[in-house]
Write an enzyme that holds these catalytic residues in place. Structure first.
Site, PDB file in Angstrom:
ATOM      1  N   GLU A 198     104.821  48.324 -68.637  1.00 44.66           N
ATOM      2  CA  GLU A 198     104.641  49.188 -69.821  1.00 44.66           C
ATOM      3  C   GLU A 198     103.187  49.657 -69.986  1.00 44.66           C
ATOM      4  OE1 GLU A 198     107.040  48.717 -73.245  1.00 44.66           O
ATOM      5  OE2 GLU A 198     108.405  47.393 -72.173  1.00 44.66           O
ATOM      6  N   GLY A 199     102.579  49.967 -68.845  1.00 38.88           N
ATOM      7  CA  GLY A 199     101.200  50.453 -68.843  1.00 38.88           C
ATOM      8  C   GLY A 199     100.250  49.297 -68.566  1.00 38.88           C
TER       9      GLY A 199
HETATM   10  N1  CAA Z   1     102.530  60.359 -78.656  1.00 38.73           N
HETATM   11  C1  CAA Z   1     102.780  61.694 -78.565  1.00 38.73           C
HETATM   12  N2  CAA Z   1     102.196  62.485 -77.629  1.00 38.73           N
HETATM   13  C2  CAA Z   1     101.349  61.906 -76.773  1.00 38.73           C
HETATM   14  C3  CAA Z   1     101.042  60.535 -76.801  1.00 38.73           C
HETATM   15  C4  CAA Z   1     101.667  59.745 -77.804  1.00 38.73           C
HETATM   16  N3  CAA Z   1     101.436  58.456 -77.902  1.00 38.73           N
HETATM   17  N4  CAA Z   1     100.180  60.249 -75.818  1.00 38.73           N
HETATM   18  C5  CAA Z   1      99.921  61.406 -75.178  1.00 38.73           C
HETATM   19  N5  CAA Z   1     100.629  62.392 -75.761  1.00 38.73           N
HETATM   20  C6  CAA Z   1     100.615  63.822 -75.366  1.00 38.73           C
HETATM   21  C7  CAA Z   1      99.206  64.375 -75.393  1.00 38.73           C
HETATM   22  O1  CAA Z   1      98.840  64.786 -76.669  1.00 38.73           O
HETATM   23  C8  CAA Z   1      99.329  65.527 -74.444  1.00 38.73           C
HETATM   24  O2  CAA Z   1      99.970  66.585 -75.117  1.00 38.73           O
HETATM   25  P1  CAA Z   1      99.540  68.127 -74.929  1.00 38.73           P
HETATM   26  O3  CAA Z   1      99.934  68.538 -73.552  1.00 38.73           O
HETATM   27  O4  CAA Z   1     100.312  68.841 -75.984  1.00 38.73           O
HETATM   28  O5  CAA Z   1      98.064  68.154 -75.125  1.00 38.73           O
HETATM   29  C9  CAA Z   1     100.322  64.999 -73.395  1.00 38.73           C
HETATM   30  O6  CAA Z   1     101.034  63.936 -74.027  1.00 38.73           O
HETATM   31  C10 CAA Z   1      99.682  64.511 -72.125  1.00 38.73           C
HETATM   32  O7  CAA Z   1      98.830  63.433 -72.466  1.00 38.73           O
HETATM   33  P2  CAA Z   1      97.697  62.949 -71.499  1.00 38.73           P
HETATM   34  O8  CAA Z   1      96.804  64.095 -71.147  1.00 38.73           O
HETATM   35  O9  CAA Z   1      97.065  61.746 -72.108  1.00 38.73           O
HETATM   36  O10 CAA Z   1      98.539  62.552 -70.184  1.00 38.73           O
HETATM   37  P3  CAA Z   1      98.037  61.911 -68.830  1.00 38.73           P
HETATM   38  O11 CAA Z   1      99.036  62.278 -67.822  1.00 38.73           O
HETATM   39  O12 CAA Z   1      96.596  62.173 -68.572  1.00 38.73           O
HETATM   40  O13 CAA Z   1      98.063  60.336 -69.114  1.00 38.73           O
HETATM   41  C11 CAA Z   1      99.054  58.194 -69.541  1.00 38.73           C
HETATM   42  C12 CAA Z   1      99.063  59.713 -69.716  1.00 38.73           C
HETATM   43  C13 CAA Z   1      98.619  57.618 -70.851  1.00 38.73           C
HETATM   44  C14 CAA Z   1      98.171  57.655 -68.447  1.00 38.73           C
HETATM   45  C15 CAA Z   1     100.537  57.920 -69.230  1.00 38.73           C
HETATM   46  O14 CAA Z   1     100.862  58.456 -67.974  1.00 38.73           O
HETATM   47  C16 CAA Z   1     100.903  56.480 -69.289  1.00 38.73           C
HETATM   48  O15 CAA Z   1     101.117  55.915 -70.366  1.00 38.73           O
HETATM   49  N6  CAA Z   1     101.043  55.850 -68.100  1.00 38.73           N
HETATM   50  C17 CAA Z   1     101.557  54.527 -68.017  1.00 38.73           C
HETATM   51  C18 CAA Z   1     103.013  54.588 -67.770  1.00 38.73           C
HETATM   52  C19 CAA Z   1     103.742  53.434 -68.355  1.00 38.73           C
HETATM   53  O16 CAA Z   1     103.381  52.867 -69.376  1.00 38.73           O
HETATM   54  N7  CAA Z   1     104.837  53.095 -67.708  1.00 38.73           N
HETATM   55  C20 CAA Z   1     105.657  52.065 -68.219  1.00 38.73           C
HETATM   56  C21 CAA Z   1     106.949  52.083 -67.506  1.00 38.73           C
HETATM   57  S1  CAA Z   1     108.156  51.225 -68.407  1.00 38.73           S
HETATM   58  C22 CAA Z   1     108.107  49.636 -67.864  1.00 38.73           C
HETATM   59  O17 CAA Z   1     107.175  49.156 -67.315  1.00 38.73           O
HETATM   60  C23 CAA Z   1     109.266  48.939 -68.293  1.00 38.73           C
HETATM   61  C24 CAA Z   1     109.929  47.796 -67.780  1.00 38.73           C
HETATM   62  O18 CAA Z   1     110.776  47.857 -66.918  1.00 38.73           O
HETATM   63  C25 CAA Z   1     109.762  46.547 -68.500  1.00 38.73           C
END
Ligand code: CAA
Length: 382
Positions: free
Chosen positions: A364-365
């Site tokens: 989850e990140g």
């Molecule tokens: N709520 C709403 N919108 C959001 C947001 C939030 N919390 N966070 C970002 N956004 C929006 C931004 O505002 C942006 O919108 P606009 O295009 O309108 O400006 C858009 O999303 C893109 O945001 P970023 O530029 O921050 O995106 P990025 O690609 O640079 O980075 C990241 C994003 C935070 C790194 C993301 O990819 C991330 O969280 N990665 C980790 C993935 C993850 O957590 N995976 C978990 C898998 S599930 C798991 O592990 C489960 C299991 O089996 C137990």
């Protein structure tokens, strides 16, 4: 007015969940860790007690727990066994996108069956080539009459071998990155073209079921799309805002359990003619461990409270996730240290909790991604 006191109902929920953790989960945690089997009876009992699928609202048959309540429950269940808790918690992760962005008909159709019997669900975001860079997913979705067609592969999918429902993130065009992502539900585990891979062999959380999931021209009715095409990314991010505090709560539960074992052992183990709890070296370690667990718990509760108050919590969710996951790794490592050689043996419970802790820094990140989110919130979004 601020209060750090749980309500009498919350204390009751915690006591009930802790009783279940101590009586049902803890005695079997090592056995299921070693066998890697799914502890179906224990999971079903947790469901019968109403401790699972906490995100489902009462109008769809859910218990109506607040987000803070669900943290209290998660901490207790993780105290019992981090691996079993992952299986239970993964249901909330998968059902949250529907609870957050599904329409009324979808909530009735997808969520209510989870309140009628114990079932498992899977959240399918990560792919073999895209973990931290979630917006880079390549699983495609295209229209075909009344259906969408999915092609691609997901990786590290919790509950996949047992799931009745899959929430899948896919893209109409990978070059659009996050703007092309959609979220769709597959509620037919026998769908043609759906392939579930072999169970992964993991360092910890061994009773939880983790697999690859492949889609070969899988047809899904159009009414299963959550939100509109292209809205999946926001749904995923909002889901993680809810689920990361839960993962953080699990870290608190696991760490508290390791700490309690270490304290008990320190009061029994004699070295240099006195119990080791009388040695300052141990006292310093245990004091640090206790301090960190409590600090993490406070972040978890605040990040959940913000959601219950309808306020943005993205930064706090990442504070809680990163701090608690790293704390759990440190505290469980120190617990093994307090036990010395015995801690390294599976005769005592702390080595398992230490192995389990590692995953919390990854799923989850990762802890690094949480810091990236925090930095973005600080520099770009506040
Ligand atoms: N709520 C709403 N919108 C959001 C947001 C939030 N919390 N966070 C970002 N956004 C929006 C931004 O505002 C942006 O919108 P606009 O295009 O309108 O400006 C858009 O999303 C893109 O945001 P970023 O530029 O921050 O995106 P990025 O690609 O640079 O980075 C990241 C994003 C935070 C790194 C993301 O990819 C991330 O969280 N990665 C980790 C993935 C993850 O957590 N995976 C978990 C898998 S599930 C798991 O592990 C489960 C299991 O089996 C137990």
């Amino acid at each position: 007015m601020a209060s750090f006191e749980l309500s009498s109902e919350q204390k009751e929920i915690y006591e009930m969940a802790m009783k279940f953790a101590r009586n049902e989960m803890m005695p079997k945690a090592n056995e299921f860790d070693e066998s890697g089997k799914m502890p179906m009876d224990i999971l079903t009992k947790a469901w019968e007690l109403g401790l699972v699928n906490t995100c489902i609202a009462p109008e769809y048959g859910g218990t109506g727990f607040t987000t803070l309540d669900s943290m209290i429950i998660t901490e207790a269940l993780a105290y019992g066994c981090l691996g079993m808790n992952t299986t239970l918690m993964a249901n909330d992760l998968a059902l949250l996108p529907i609870a957050i962005a599904g329409n009324d008909e979808q909530k009735k159709r997808f969520l209510t069956p989870f309140t009628e019997s114990y079932k498992m669900a899977s959240f399918c975001l990560t792919e073999p080539g895209n973990g931290s860079d979630a917006a880079g997913i390549k699983t495609t979705i295209r229209e075909d009459g009344d259906h969408y067609i999915l092609n691609g592969q997901k990786m590290w999918i919790t509950n996949a071998g047992y799931a009745d429902l899959f929430v899948i993130y896919c893209t109409t065009d990978p070059s659009l990155k996050h703007k092309g992502i959609s979220c769709i539900v597959l509620d037919d585990k026998n769908a043609e073209g759906l392939e579930i891979g072999a169970k992964e062999r993991k360092m910890g959380h061994r009773s939880s079921d983790t697999r690859a999931v492949t889609f070969n021209n899988v047809r899904i009715p159009k009414e299963n799309l959550i939100g509109n095409l292209g809205e999946g990314w926001k749904i995923a991010m909002k889901t993680l805002d809810h689920s990361r505090p839960m993962v953080a709560a699990s870290a608190v539960g696991g760490a508290q359990c390791a700490l309690d074992h270490a304290i008990k052992y320190a009061k029994e183990r004699v070295q240099f003619n006195t119990v080791i709890a009388n040695h300052q070296a141990i006292q310093m370690m245990v004091a640090d461990m206790a301090m960190k667990v409590e600090a993490a718990r406070l972040l978890v509760h605040k990040s959940a409270w913000l959601l219950d108050e309808g306020m943005p919590n993205t930064k706090l969710a990442s504070y809680a996730k990163a701090f608690s996951a790293d704390m759990c790794m440190e505290v469980t490592t120190d617990a093994v240290q307090v036990f010395g050689g015995y801690g390294y043996s599976n005769e005592y419970p702390v080595e398992k909790i230490m192995r389990d802790a590692k995953l919390i820094q990854i799923y989850e990140g990762t802890s690094q991604i949480q810091r990236l989110v925090i930095a973005k919130e600080i520099f770009s979004r506040s």
